[in-house]
Scaffold this active site. Sequence first.
Site, PDB file in Angstrom:
ATOM      1  N   ALA A  47    -122.565 -15.950 -11.678  1.00  0.00           N
ATOM      2  CA  ALA A  47    -122.983 -14.955 -12.669  1.00  0.00           C
ATOM      3  C   ALA A  47    -122.496 -15.313 -14.075  1.00  0.00           C
ATOM      4  O   ALA A  47    -123.276 -15.386 -15.026  1.00  0.00           O
ATOM      5  CB  ALA A  47    -122.465 -13.575 -12.261  1.00  0.00           C
ATOM      6  N   GLN A  48    -121.217 -15.564 -14.237  1.00  0.00           N
ATOM      7  CA  GLN A  48    -120.697 -15.915 -15.571  1.00  0.00           C
ATOM      8  C   GLN A  48    -120.905 -17.396 -15.865  1.00  0.00           C
ATOM      9  O   GLN A  48    -121.263 -17.773 -16.975  1.00  0.00           O
ATOM     10  CB  GLN A  48    -119.205 -15.568 -15.679  1.00  0.00           C
ATOM     11  CG  GLN A  48    -118.924 -14.075 -15.763  1.00  0.00           C
ATOM     12  CD  GLN A  48    -119.460 -13.429 -17.036  1.00  0.00           C
ATOM     13  OE1 GLN A  48    -119.549 -14.043 -18.084  1.00  0.00           O
ATOM     14  NE2 GLN A  48    -119.830 -12.172 -16.915  1.00  0.00           N
ATOM     15  N   SER A  78    -125.589 -22.514  -6.382  1.00  0.00           N
ATOM     16  CA  SER A  78    -124.881 -22.888  -7.610  1.00  0.00           C
ATOM     17  C   SER A  78    -125.307 -24.294  -8.070  1.00  0.00           C
ATOM     18  O   SER A  78    -125.485 -24.540  -9.258  1.00  0.00           O
ATOM     19  CB  SER A  78    -123.369 -22.831  -7.400  1.00  0.00           C
ATOM     20  OG  SER A  78    -123.006 -23.502  -6.219  1.00  0.00           O
ATOM     21  N   HIS A 132    -111.352 -13.659 -16.742  1.00  0.00           N
ATOM     22  CA  HIS A 132    -110.677 -12.443 -16.263  1.00  0.00           C
ATOM     23  C   HIS A 132    -109.274 -12.906 -15.879  1.00  0.00           C
ATOM     24  O   HIS A 132    -109.119 -13.950 -15.248  1.00  0.00           O
ATOM     25  CB  HIS A 132    -111.417 -11.869 -15.058  1.00  0.00           C
ATOM     26  CG  HIS A 132    -110.834 -10.594 -14.493  1.00  0.00           C
ATOM     27  ND1 HIS A 132    -110.415  -9.542 -15.286  1.00  0.00           N
ATOM     28  CD2 HIS A 132    -110.615 -10.204 -13.211  1.00  0.00           C
ATOM     29  CE1 HIS A 132    -109.963  -8.570 -14.505  1.00  0.00           C
ATOM     30  NE2 HIS A 132    -110.071  -8.942 -13.248  1.00  0.00           N
ATOM     31  N   ASP A 217    -110.010  -3.874 -17.803  1.00  0.00           N
ATOM     32  CA  ASP A 217    -111.230  -4.305 -17.117  1.00  0.00           C
ATOM     33  C   ASP A 217    -111.319  -3.690 -15.719  1.00  0.00           C
ATOM     34  O   ASP A 217    -112.363  -3.159 -15.322  1.00  0.00           O
ATOM     35  CB  ASP A 217    -111.239  -5.835 -17.021  1.00  0.00           C
ATOM     36  CG  ASP A 217    -112.571  -6.366 -16.513  1.00  0.00           C
ATOM     37  OD1 ASP A 217    -113.531  -6.367 -17.296  1.00  0.00           O
ATOM     38  OD2 ASP A 217    -112.642  -6.762 -15.338  1.00  0.00           O
ATOM     39  N   SER A 414    -118.578  -8.783 -10.518  1.00  0.00           N
ATOM     40  CA  SER A 414    -117.666  -9.633  -9.743  1.00  0.00           C
ATOM     41  C   SER A 414    -117.307  -8.952  -8.420  1.00  0.00           C
ATOM     42  O   SER A 414    -117.413  -7.730  -8.283  1.00  0.00           O
ATOM     43  CB  SER A 414    -116.400  -9.893 -10.556  1.00  0.00           C
ATOM     44  OG  SER A 414    -115.710  -8.684 -10.763  1.00  0.00           O
TER      45      SER A 414
HETATM   46  N1  NDP Z   1    -119.699 -11.007 -12.609  1.00  0.00           N
HETATM   47  C1  NDP Z   1    -119.529 -10.735 -13.865  1.00  0.00           C
HETATM   48  O1  NDP Z   1    -120.473 -10.378 -14.514  1.00  0.00           O
HETATM   49  C2  NDP Z   1    -118.206 -10.857 -14.522  1.00  0.00           C
HETATM   50  C3  NDP Z   1    -117.256 -11.694 -14.019  1.00  0.00           C
HETATM   51  N2  NDP Z   1    -116.103 -11.919 -14.711  1.00  0.00           N
HETATM   52  C4  NDP Z   1    -115.137 -12.862 -14.170  1.00  0.00           C
HETATM   53  O2  NDP Z   1    -115.740 -14.154 -14.159  1.00  0.00           O
HETATM   54  C5  NDP Z   1    -115.236 -14.917 -13.056  1.00  0.00           C
HETATM   55  C6  NDP Z   1    -116.389 -15.410 -12.222  1.00  0.00           C
HETATM   56  O3  NDP Z   1    -116.977 -14.310 -11.577  1.00  0.00           O
HETATM   57  P1  NDP Z   1    -118.510 -14.302 -11.139  1.00  0.00           P
HETATM   58  O4  NDP Z   1    -119.312 -14.982 -12.176  1.00  0.00           O
HETATM   59  O5  NDP Z   1    -118.825 -12.911 -10.732  1.00  0.00           O
HETATM   60  O6  NDP Z   1    -118.429 -15.207  -9.864  1.00  0.00           O
HETATM   61  P2  NDP Z   1    -119.592 -15.588  -8.837  1.00  0.00           P
HETATM   62  O7  NDP Z   1    -119.290 -14.978  -7.548  1.00  0.00           O
HETATM   63  O8  NDP Z   1    -120.934 -15.332  -9.417  1.00  0.00           O
HETATM   64  O9  NDP Z   1    -119.308 -17.169  -8.799  1.00  0.00           O
HETATM   65  C7  NDP Z   1    -119.663 -17.933  -7.809  1.00  0.00           C
HETATM   66  C8  NDP Z   1    -119.473 -19.417  -8.197  1.00  0.00           C
HETATM   67  O10 NDP Z   1    -118.144 -19.832  -7.842  1.00  0.00           O
HETATM   68  C9  NDP Z   1    -118.258 -20.894  -6.883  1.00  0.00           C
HETATM   69  N3  NDP Z   1    -117.190 -20.823  -5.900  1.00  0.00           N
HETATM   70  C10 NDP Z   1    -116.968 -19.849  -4.991  1.00  0.00           C
HETATM   71  N4  NDP Z   1    -115.898 -20.136  -4.257  1.00  0.00           N
HETATM   72  C11 NDP Z   1    -115.428 -21.320  -4.684  1.00  0.00           C
HETATM   73  C12 NDP Z   1    -114.358 -22.149  -4.299  1.00  0.00           C
HETATM   74  N5  NDP Z   1    -113.528 -21.818  -3.329  1.00  0.00           N
HETATM   75  N6  NDP Z   1    -114.206 -23.301  -4.960  1.00  0.00           N
HETATM   76  C13 NDP Z   1    -115.036 -23.659  -5.943  1.00  0.00           C
HETATM   77  N7  NDP Z   1    -116.060 -22.920  -6.353  1.00  0.00           N
HETATM   78  C14 NDP Z   1    -116.259 -21.773  -5.724  1.00  0.00           C
HETATM   79  C15 NDP Z   1    -119.613 -20.668  -6.233  1.00  0.00           C
HETATM   80  O11 NDP Z   1    -120.071 -21.888  -5.750  1.00  0.00           O
HETATM   81  P3  NDP Z   1    -120.476 -22.132  -4.211  1.00  0.00           P
HETATM   82  O12 NDP Z   1    -121.922 -22.398  -4.278  1.00  0.00           O
HETATM   83  O13 NDP Z   1    -119.660 -23.304  -3.838  1.00  0.00           O
HETATM   84  O14 NDP Z   1    -120.132 -20.913  -3.404  1.00  0.00           O
HETATM   85  C16 NDP Z   1    -120.453 -20.215  -7.421  1.00  0.00           C
HETATM   86  O15 NDP Z   1    -120.878 -21.273  -8.206  1.00  0.00           O
HETATM   87  C17 NDP Z   1    -114.276 -13.996 -12.324  1.00  0.00           C
HETATM   88  O16 NDP Z   1    -112.992 -14.256 -12.814  1.00  0.00           O
HETATM   89  C18 NDP Z   1    -114.727 -12.609 -12.749  1.00  0.00           C
HETATM   90  O17 NDP Z   1    -113.725 -11.620 -12.677  1.00  0.00           O
HETATM   91  C19 NDP Z   1    -115.877 -11.377 -15.934  1.00  0.00           C
HETATM   92  C20 NDP Z   1    -116.783 -10.521 -16.499  1.00  0.00           C
HETATM   93  C21 NDP Z   1    -117.961 -10.130 -15.780  1.00  0.00           C
HETATM   94  C1  X2X Z   2    -119.328  -6.845 -15.403  1.00  0.00           C
HETATM   95  C2  X2X Z   2    -117.927  -6.775 -15.761  1.00  0.00           C
HETATM   96  O1  X2X Z   2    -117.536  -6.757 -16.915  1.00  0.00           O
HETATM   97  C3  X2X Z   2    -116.993  -6.521 -14.707  1.00  0.00           C
HETATM   98  C4  X2X Z   2    -117.486  -5.208 -14.259  1.00  0.00           C
HETATM   99  O2  X2X Z   2    -115.735  -6.496 -15.275  1.00  0.00           O
HETATM  100  C5  X2X Z   2    -116.981  -7.472 -13.551  1.00  0.00           C
HETATM  101  O3  X2X Z   2    -118.039  -7.822 -13.032  1.00  0.00           O
HETATM  102  O4  X2X Z   2    -115.883  -7.827 -13.138  1.00  0.00           O
HETATM  103 MG    MG Z   3    -115.543  -6.428 -17.256  1.00  0.00          MG
HETATM  104 MG    MG Z   4    -114.229  -7.329 -14.095  1.00  0.00          MG
END
Ligand code: NDP
Ligand code: X2X
Ligand code: MG
Ligand code: MG
Length: 491
Positions: A47-48, A78, A132, A217, A414
Amino acid sequence: MGNYFNTLSLRDKLDQLSKCRFMDSSEFSDGVNALKGKKIVIVGCGAQGLNQGLNMRDSGLDISYTLRDAAIAEKRASYVNATDNGFTVGTYQELIPSADVVLNLTPDKQHTSVVNAVMPLMKQGATLSYSHGFNIVEEGMQIREDLTVIMVAPKCPGSEVREEYKRGFGVPTLIAVHPENDPEGKGWAQAKAYAAGTGGDRAGVLASSFVAEVKSDLMGEQTILCGLLQTGSILCFDKMVEKGIDAGYASKLIQYGWETITEGLKYGGITNMMDRLSNPAKIKAFELSEELKDIMRPLFQKHMDDIMEGNFSKGMMEDWANDDKNLLGWRAATGETAFEKTPAGDVEISEQEFYDNGVLMVAFVRAGVELAFEAMTDSGIIDESAYYESLHETPLIANTIARKKLFEMNRVISDTAEYGCYLFDHACKPLLADFMKTIDTDVIGKTYAKDNGAGVDNAKLIEINAALRNHPVEKIGTFLRASMTAMKPIV
Ligand SMILES: NC(=O)C1=CN([C@@H]2O[C@H](COP(=O)(O)OP(=O)(O)OC[C@H]3O[C@@H](n4cnc5c(N)ncnc54)[C@H](OP(=O)(O)O)[C@@H]3O)[C@@H](O)[C@H]2O)C=CC1
Ligand SMILES: CC(=O)[C@](C)(O)C(=O)O
Ligand SMILES: [Mg+2]
Ligand SMILES: [Mg+2]
């Protein structure tokens, strides 16, 4: 390793929690220069990862992706995301040793193992970044002394990071440098350039701390942003169906209603959202939201306390160790709710009708935003940060529900946010059981009062308007929104 926050003295805790300075746009005059020509490698393309990478490449930065071996071998989503978009993809061994900056954008649960795998491969003096701070703050991860550790945290889901950038704008972003890891003093310059690369500088950037980011957050996502929207969706839908409203209509009113009414919030705060109702409906929404605030206040406070004391992270980490049993069970149960399973009906609902027939939803939003803001600021989180984590982000999460209901919201946020969302939802629904018994279709599903028909109590209306306008979330919101519109025309 242990909870880093809990090792701090009370004075240091308060100091870190209150770190939050709204940055002037002039501080970004150097654009992405501090990262120009540097090799930036993103771990994970979810996602990010994908959306930040697309924005940064469009901003002229050198982006490639590293994935675990199995993801490459099996051409997982991914891998496909990254290669379809023309990015170089390689293993840790291939890409990490030459990286100047490594962005860890894997799920929080994976951070300890990912950082332990990546860190020994990183070159001397490189930078490690997070979006995060959970791993640093709640797990106490120790990073090699020569490495700089920064955070650039967009205050919204990844999908919206890209959408806003494509519109020529960005999303508010919080940046930080881990005080234990800034050996060369370059952390802030790099974090600023990164925020400029994602477009965040155009929407507003807060110079903050890992601690303030994590605690605010977690609170926002568990309560108003995701938890309350989930609870509100289920309760409002079930009530309408119970009272004989067509299920397709009810489904549509909820699925698109949050997005429509929070659009009013985005433009002019709680005041404007409530002003979209007729005067009698506004008075009713105010009264309902006051009741909701009284009932839910202890739950919001409990979430804030559990987050501050480390109980929330402890419980979630126990679930991580238990193969995500709770998370996966709760996710499946959400898919089985009647709201989720009932397709939106083929009926026209005008923009105004979403307000007029959704008085209870408006009351939920007002109560949730104010309670979350109050719980955060009562705990030492600064107003600007609390605003982004309550009022500002609600419409961005509502957009995801409009796309594909609660499934889409929980998919895009997340896993950490999703876990907290279910915790809140499970506690909130029983808490509201008696309140919901008093609710009928006059405040959800049918029009409460389109005009001032039966007359309006002037004194009451004046008192309500003053209460809404004088809430501190409205004061800081007026200031922050003014800086956003001021920046838009430049783009
Ligand atoms: N979701 C959001 O919108 C937000 C997220 N965040 C933060 O951003 C960060 C990422 O979150 P998010 O984008 O939701 O994550 P996702 O669940 O979308 O990320 C998944 C990615 O991480 C890889 N991955 C999973 N497990 C592993 C592993 N063990 N080793 C290596 N790669 C791995 C996956 O690859 P594979 O294909 O190998 O599984 C995939 O590419 C977090 O810290 C989250 O708190 C912050 C703000 C908002
Ligand atoms: C979307 C966002 O900012 C969150 C809710 O902090 C998250 O996905 O972790
Ligand atoms: Mg947030
Ligand atoms: Mg968050």
